[in-house]
Write a protein that holds these residues in place. Structure first.
Motif, short mmCIF file in Angstrom:
data_model
loop_
_atom_site.label_atom_id
_atom_site.label_comp_id
_atom_site.label_asym_id
_atom_site.label_seq_id
_atom_site.Cartn_x
_atom_site.Cartn_y
_atom_site.Cartn_z
N TYR A 166 -9.39 -41.63 -46.88
CA TYR A 166 -9.31 -42.89 -47.22
C TYR A 166 -8.60 -43.19 -48.33
N GLN A 167 -8.69 -42.66 -49.54
CA GLN A 167 -7.96 -42.67 -50.65
C GLN A 167 -6.49 -42.45 -50.50
N ARG A 168 -6.27 -41.31 -49.78
CA ARG A 168 -4.75 -41.16 -49.69
C ARG A 168 -4.02 -42.53 -48.97
N VAL A 190 -9.41 -53.42 -49.74
CA VAL A 190 -9.89 -51.98 -49.35
C VAL A 190 -9.85 -51.22 -50.62
N SER A 191 -8.87 -51.44 -51.31
CA SER A 191 -8.96 -50.57 -52.93
C SER A 191 -10.05 -50.64 -53.85
N GLN A 192 -11.00 -51.60 -53.41
CA GLN A 192 -12.28 -51.84 -54.25
C GLN A 192 -13.46 -50.93 -53.72
N PHE A 193 -13.22 -50.10 -52.50
CA PHE A 193 -14.25 -49.15 -52.06
C PHE A 193 -13.82 -47.67 -52.27
N MET A 194 -12.84 -47.56 -53.00
CA MET A 194 -12.32 -46.18 -53.10
C MET A 194 -13.39 -44.82 -53.33
N ASN A 203 -12.14 -48.89 -40.89
CA ASN A 203 -11.41 -49.71 -39.78
C ASN A 203 -10.67 -50.65 -40.39
N ALA A 204 -10.91 -51.34 -41.62
CA ALA A 204 -9.99 -52.34 -42.12
C ALA A 204 -8.76 -51.81 -42.67
N VAL A 205 -8.67 -50.42 -43.03
CA VAL A 205 -7.52 -49.81 -43.15
C VAL A 205 -6.77 -49.68 -42.10
N LEU A 206 -7.35 -49.24 -40.91
CA LEU A 206 -6.51 -49.15 -39.74
C LEU A 206 -6.02 -50.49 -39.22
N ARG A 207 -6.62 -51.54 -39.48
CA ARG A 207 -6.36 -52.66 -38.97
C ARG A 207 -4.93 -53.22 -39.73
N ILE A 208 -4.89 -52.74 -41.24
CA ILE A 208 -3.68 -53.17 -41.87
C ILE A 208 -2.50 -52.14 -41.17
N LEU A 209 -2.75 -50.93 -40.88
CA LEU A 209 -1.75 -50.11 -39.91
C LEU A 209 -1.44 -50.75 -38.50
#
Length: 388
Positions: A166-168, A190-194, A203-209
């Motif tokens: 996730y952090q990467r 999403v960077s607030q939950f590192m 899932n929110a990160v994958l949505r950005i992708l």
């Protein structure tokens, strides 16, 4: 320390390290100090607004150099001076001239009669390939409009996810947002939950992708206009964070109708009203405009007109223009006097803009597909790789 490849070990001999650039804590400062001294010796001035920027003026001609670690960009309208600078740097350091700027630190540069286009298409495609999302279904927006992302402590039933992965991914998305203001808000969230990501955060990160999959070549175009006026848009979403009820503020700044900087950030304190949240956002926007004005001044461009910062909150503008201190503004007193001072000096104007025309809205909240794409089209974003 190990012997370099090809060398033979000898009894009674030791290796002496003459110079180290990478790996030491003091090496970046030592390297930049050495480089700055060399540039000043050659007659260049170091910008006070950006210490990595060096410039030299001769009449109406200017030569500019900007450095990031050991990568440099040289530009300007004085060909003789640029040639002399490259020759001087070659004598001072081991360097190579890569020719016309096309690729710099993952940012692709394309030129045409319409202007200069910046994108990170290859960076996006490599990221999608690495994550296995190259064949995924594209998303219309980078974040769900009704997302409920919050801390794990608020919902202990959420399943944790791989923290390192996730952090990467978020770190790579943060770098990508250098040319993609359309994902700035989503990446900020999403960077607030590192520290403790869950599956919903992943899932929110994958949505950005998935959103990037729809337009990997989207970027910013810088066109030539008849003026270098500075203006900005600022907005704030009051108490938008469900965990701590802090507001999110954001701003866009333009120079000559070209988007140059933007920011989406959660405020450090809780605002008691929407006007207060907007007020703090205005103070941040003014700070950015003043920095741009100083930077242009270093380069020889001095805007004569007042800089305009558009805001859609009438209450905050009225507070800024009100000469009387009120009890409800005591906790934002410093920001109020800062804004009031710039207004009285005619450095800043705060014209009102309707909410439907507020471009900074996409930096403070997730909005619907229609309004989102309408806003990014007004920012000057385009995709030169899209099929016609």
């Amino acid at each position: 320390m190990e012997l370099p490849p090809g060398s033979e070990s000898q009894t009674g001999k030791v290796c002496k390290l003459k110079r180290a650039l990478y790996g030491l804590k003091q090496s970046p400062r030592a390297w930049f100090g050495r480089f700055s001294t060399s540039m000043r010796r050659f007659g260049y001035h170091q910008s006070n607004s950006d210490h990595t920027l060096f410039f030299k003026r001769k009449g109406d001609k200017i030569t500019i150099l900007i450095v990031y670690v050991d990568d440099m960009i040289v530009t300007g309208n004085d060909d003789l001076e640029m040639t002399a600078l490259q020759g001087y740097l070659a004598t001072e350091f081991e360097m190579k001239d890569l020719g016309l700027l096309r690729y710099f630190l993952g940012i692709e540069v394309a030129r045409s009669k319409h202007g200069i286009f910046l994108s990170q298409r290859k960076y996006v495609l490599d990221l999608l390939t690495e994550t296995g999302m190259l064949a995924s279904k594209p998303a219309d927006t980078p974040m769900d409009q009704n997302h409920k992302l919050c801390e794990c402590a608020d919902h202990p039933d959420q399943t944790p996810t791989n923290k390192e992965r996730y952090q990467r991914l978020v770190g790579k998305l943060i770098y990508l947002s250098h040319t993609r203001p359309d994902i700035a808000y989503a990446v900020s969230v999403v960077s607030q939950f590192m520290h403790a990501p869950t599956e919903s955060h992943m899932n929110a990160v994958l949505r950005i992708l998935r959103y990037l999959k729809g337009a990997p070549g989207k970027g910013l175009i810088f066109s030539r206009h008849e003026h270098l006026g500075i203006e900005g848009y600022t907005d704030a979403d009051w108490a938008g964070n469900a965990s701590d009820r802090r507001s999110t503020s954001g701003y866009f700044t333009f120079v000559g109708d070209n988007l140059v900087t933007w920011r989406s950030k959660k405020q450090t304190v809780v605002s008691r009203s929407s006007a207060e949240a907007e007020f703090r956002g205005i103070a941040q926007g003014i700070t950015e405009l003043l920095w741009l004005k100083n930077l242009l001044g270093d380069l020889g461009f001095h805007p004569k007109d007042s800089m305009k910062l558009y805001c859609d909150n009438k209450a905050s503008a009225q507070i800024a223009n009100n000469p009387i201190q009120h009890d409800r503004t005591k906790h934002v007193e410093i920001d109020r006097f800062f804004i009031k001072e710039k207004l009285e000096e005619k450095i800043i104007e705060l014209p009102h803009v309707p909410s439907k025309d507020q471009l900074a809205d996409i930096l403070t909240k997730a909005i619907n597909r229609r309004n989102f794409h309408d806003s990014i089209s007004k920012l000057g974003m385009s995709d030169i790789y899209a099929p016609t």
